[in-house]
Design a protein around this motif. Structure first.
Motif, PDB file in Angstrom:
ATOM      1  N   SER A 146      13.580  -0.307  -8.059  1.00 21.71           N
ATOM      2  CA  SER A 146      12.254   0.067  -8.554  1.00 21.71           C
ATOM      3  C   SER A 146      11.177  -0.971  -8.269  1.00 21.71           C
ATOM      4  CB  SER A 146      12.302   0.323 -10.064  1.00 21.71           C
ATOM      5  OG  SER A 146      13.155   1.395 -10.369  1.00 21.71           O
ATOM      6  N   LEU A 147      11.532  -2.247  -8.303  1.00 21.82           N
ATOM      7  CA  LEU A 147      10.516  -3.294  -8.233  1.00 21.82           C
ATOM      8  C   LEU A 147       9.936  -3.510  -6.843  1.00 21.82           C
ATOM      9  CD1 LEU A 147      11.810  -5.959 -10.737  1.00 21.82           C
ATOM     10  CD2 LEU A 147       9.517  -5.001 -10.663  1.00 21.82           C
ATOM     11  N   GLN A 148      10.425  -2.780  -5.849  1.00 17.69           N
ATOM     12  CA  GLN A 148       9.759  -2.846  -4.542  1.00 17.69           C
ATOM     13  C   GLN A 148       8.445  -2.071  -4.549  1.00 17.69           C
ATOM     14  OE1 GLN A 148      12.469  -1.130  -5.208  1.00 17.69           O
ATOM     15  NE2 GLN A 148      12.630   0.768  -4.037  1.00 17.69           N
ATOM     16  N   TRP A 149       8.261  -1.207  -5.579  1.00 18.30           N
ATOM     17  CA  TRP A 149       7.020  -0.436  -5.709  1.00 18.30           C
ATOM     18  C   TRP A 149       5.961  -1.291  -6.398  1.00 18.30           C
ATOM     19  CZ3 TRP A 149       6.755   3.730  -2.904  1.00 18.30           C
ATOM     20  CH2 TRP A 149       7.924   4.432  -2.600  1.00 18.30           C
ATOM     21  N   LEU A 150       4.816  -1.415  -5.769  1.00 17.90           N
ATOM     22  CA  LEU A 150       3.719  -2.203  -6.314  1.00 17.90           C
ATOM     23  C   LEU A 150       2.942  -1.398  -7.352  1.00 17.90           C
ATOM     24  CD1 LEU A 150       2.371  -3.680  -2.947  1.00 17.90           C
ATOM     25  CD2 LEU A 150       3.960  -4.760  -4.563  1.00 17.90           C
ATOM     26  N   SER A 151       2.162  -2.091  -8.160  1.00 17.02           N
ATOM     27  CA  SER A 151       1.329  -1.401  -9.140  1.00 17.02           C
ATOM     28  C   SER A 151       0.191  -0.650  -8.458  1.00 17.02           C
ATOM     29  CB  SER A 151       0.750  -2.397 -10.145  1.00 17.02           C
ATOM     30  OG  SER A 151      -0.185  -3.262  -9.514  1.00 17.02           O
ATOM     31  N   GLN A 152      -0.188  -1.119  -7.269  1.00 18.46           N
ATOM     32  CA  GLN A 152      -1.260  -0.465  -6.530  1.00 18.46           C
ATOM     33  C   GLN A 152      -1.242  -0.952  -5.082  1.00 18.46           C
ATOM     34  OE1 GLN A 152      -4.783  -1.850  -8.598  1.00 18.46           O
ATOM     35  NE2 GLN A 152      -5.048  -3.513  -7.136  1.00 18.46           N
ATOM     36  N   VAL A 153      -1.877  -0.194  -4.201  1.00 19.11           N
ATOM     37  CA  VAL A 153      -2.102  -0.646  -2.834  1.00 19.11           C
ATOM     38  C   VAL A 153      -3.133  -1.778  -2.877  1.00 19.11           C
ATOM     39  CG1 VAL A 153      -3.116   0.009  -0.618  1.00 19.11           C
ATOM     40  CG2 VAL A 153      -1.531   1.568  -1.770  1.00 19.11           C
ATOM     41  N   PRO A 154      -2.909  -2.879  -2.158  1.00 18.72           N
ATOM     42  CA  PRO A 154      -3.931  -3.939  -2.133  1.00 18.72           C
ATOM     43  C   PRO A 154      -5.285  -3.370  -1.727  1.00 18.72           C
ATOM     44  CG  PRO A 154      -1.910  -4.672  -1.052  1.00 18.72           C
ATOM     45  CD  PRO A 154      -1.728  -3.217  -1.337  1.00 18.72           C
ATOM     46  N   ARG A 155      -6.294  -3.643  -2.510  1.00 24.27           N
ATOM     47  CA  ARG A 155      -7.594  -3.008  -2.313  1.00 24.27           C
ATOM     48  C   ARG A 155      -8.200  -3.306  -0.938  1.00 24.27           C
ATOM     49  NH1 ARG A 155      -9.235  -0.867  -7.053  1.00 24.27           N
ATOM     50  NH2 ARG A 155      -8.304  -1.669  -8.977  1.00 24.27           N
ATOM     51  N   GLU A 156      -8.008  -4.528  -0.450  1.00 21.45           N
ATOM     52  CA  GLU A 156      -8.690  -4.918   0.781  1.00 21.45           C
ATOM     53  C   GLU A 156      -8.191  -4.169   2.012  1.00 21.45           C
ATOM     54  OE1 GLU A 156      -6.095  -8.585  -0.349  1.00 21.45           O
ATOM     55  OE2 GLU A 156      -6.946  -6.802  -1.322  1.00 21.45           O
ATOM     56  N   ILE A 157      -6.976  -3.631   1.968  1.00 21.67           N
ATOM     57  CA  ILE A 157      -6.464  -2.985   3.177  1.00 21.67           C
ATOM     58  C   ILE A 157      -7.042  -1.586   3.382  1.00 21.67           C
ATOM     59  CG2 ILE A 157      -4.312  -4.292   2.991  1.00 21.67           C
ATOM     60  CD1 ILE A 157      -2.903  -1.725   2.223  1.00 21.67           C
TER      61      ILE A 157
END
Length: 298
Positions: A146-157
Motif C-alpha cells: 500500500s505504501l507505494q501509493w502517494l497521497s497525491q501526484v507532485p504538483r509541479e509535474i
C-alpha cells in the motif's frame, strides 16, 4: 488528486474487482508470512502490556477481502501463541481495525468477514497519511502493498510552467531528474507523515510491519521492473493520442501517484524522523504466477 480522499481499489466481487484481481498481492502476503511471524515472535513482548485486556491490530490499506483477512490470521496465530506461553488463562480479546480510503468498498469487505473469526472487527475510513486512531491505542500496525501509493501526484509535474512538467508521460521512470526528484520528495514527505501519525497511535513496545514493493539500491528508476509497466502504459496512451482517439492534454494531466523507493530511501526517512528503530529489513522472493493460488497455467 484529492489527498485525503484518494482513490480506492475497484469494489464488489465482479470480474473487474480487486477481489478477483489481487492474487499477486496474495502471493506477496504468503511470501512474507514467515518473516512477519518471526518478527512478532522476536520483537513483541506481551509482558510490556500487563494492563491491556484488549489487543489491537490495524491493517492499513486493507482494500476488500480476502487478502486482509489472511494477513490478520497470520498475525493472530503468533500473538496468541506468545500469550499462551505466558499464561493460558489471560488471553486478551482482539480488536482488528480495517483501514482504507473513504471510497473503499467496506460493504463488500464486511460481507466477506470470516464467520469463525476470533476478533472484533471495525472499519476505519481515511488516509493513513493522517491520524486515524487514539493516542497509544495500537499494539501492531500492518500494511501490505500500500505504501507505494502517494497521497497525491507532485504538483509541479502537472504545471506547464515548471521544469518538472511531465509532458507526454504518466510516470517518472523515463523522465528527467526534475520529475524523479519531485516524486522522491513527495514520497519522503508522505512517509514521514505516516511515521509521525503511527508514532502517536502505537503503544510503547508495539510493532509496525510493512510489506511493500521497492527498487533495489543503486538500480536506476528506468530499470525498475515495476516502473516499466507504467512506461508501457504511458506509451500506449500517447499512441492513442497521436491517433486522435484521446486528447493529448488529458495524457499530459494524468500521472500515476506511485513511487518505488529503495531500502536506502526508507532508511533515510526513518532515521531523519527519529520516532522508530529498524529491527529488521529484508527482501522477499519475488512472487511468480506459479506461486499464486488458482493461477492459470500456460
Amino acid at each position: 488528486m484529492v489527498s485525503l480522499n484518494g482513490f480506492a481499489m475497484a469494489g464488489g466481487d465482479g470480474d473487474q474487482s480487486y477481489t478477483k484481481n489481487s492474487l499477486y498481492q496474495r502471493a506477496i502476503i504468503d511470501a512474507g508470512k514467515s518473516l512477519i511471524q518471526k518478527s512478532i515472535s522476536d520483537h513483541l513482548d506481551p509482558k510490556k502490556f500487563p494492563a491491556s485486556k484488549t489487543f489491537r491490530i490495524a491493517d492499513l490499506g486493507c482494500s476488500v477481502g480476502p487478502n486482509t483477512f489472511i494477513s490478520i490470521d497470520n498475525i493472530l496465530d503468533v500473538v496468541k501463541f506468545k500469550y499462551l506461553n505466558i499464561n493460558a488463562n489471560e488471553i486478551p480479546e482482539f480488536q482488528v481495525y480495517f483501514n482504507d480510503h473513504t471510497f473503499n468498498d467496506f460493504n463488500t469487505l464486511f460481507k466477506s468477514l470470516p464467520p469463525n473469526r476470533e476478533y472484533y472487527a471495525s472499519g476505519v475510513p481515511g488516509s493513513f497519511y493522517t491520524r486515524l486512531f487514539p493516542r497509544a491505542s495500537l499494539h501492531i500496525v500492518h500494511s501490505s502493498y500500500s505504501l507505494q501509493w502517494l497521497s497525491q501526484v507532485p504538483r509541479e509535474i502537472t504545471d506547464p510552467n515548471s521544469r518538472a512538467w511531465n509532458k507526454g508521460r504518466i510516470h517518472y521512470a523515463d523522465a528527467g531528474e526534475e520529475v524523479i526528484n519531485a516524486y522522491s520528495r513527495q514520497h519522503a514527505v508522505d512517509f514521514s507523515k505516516f511515521l509521525n501519525a503511527r508514532a502517536q497511535e502505537i503503544v510503547p513496545g508495539g510493532l509496525i510491519m510493512l510489506i511493500l514493493p521497492a527498487r533495489t539500491n543503486g538500480v536506476p528508476h528506468s530499470q525498475d521492473p515495476f516502473a516499466k509497466n507504467n512506461v508501457r502504459l504511458g506509451a500506449c496512451l500517447m499512441d492513442l493520442a497521436r491517433k486522435g482517439l484521446i486528447d493529448e492534454e488529458k495524457v499530459d494531466s494524468f500521472n500515476t501517484p506511485c513511487y518505488m523507493a529503495s531500502p536506502h530511501e526508507f532508511e533515510q526517512v526513518i532515521k531523519q524522523n527519529g520516532r522508530f528503530s529498524i529491527e529488521r529489513m529484508e527482501g522477499l522472493p519475488r512472487a511468480k504466477a506459479s506461486h499464486i493460488p488458482n493461477s492459470p497455467k500456460i
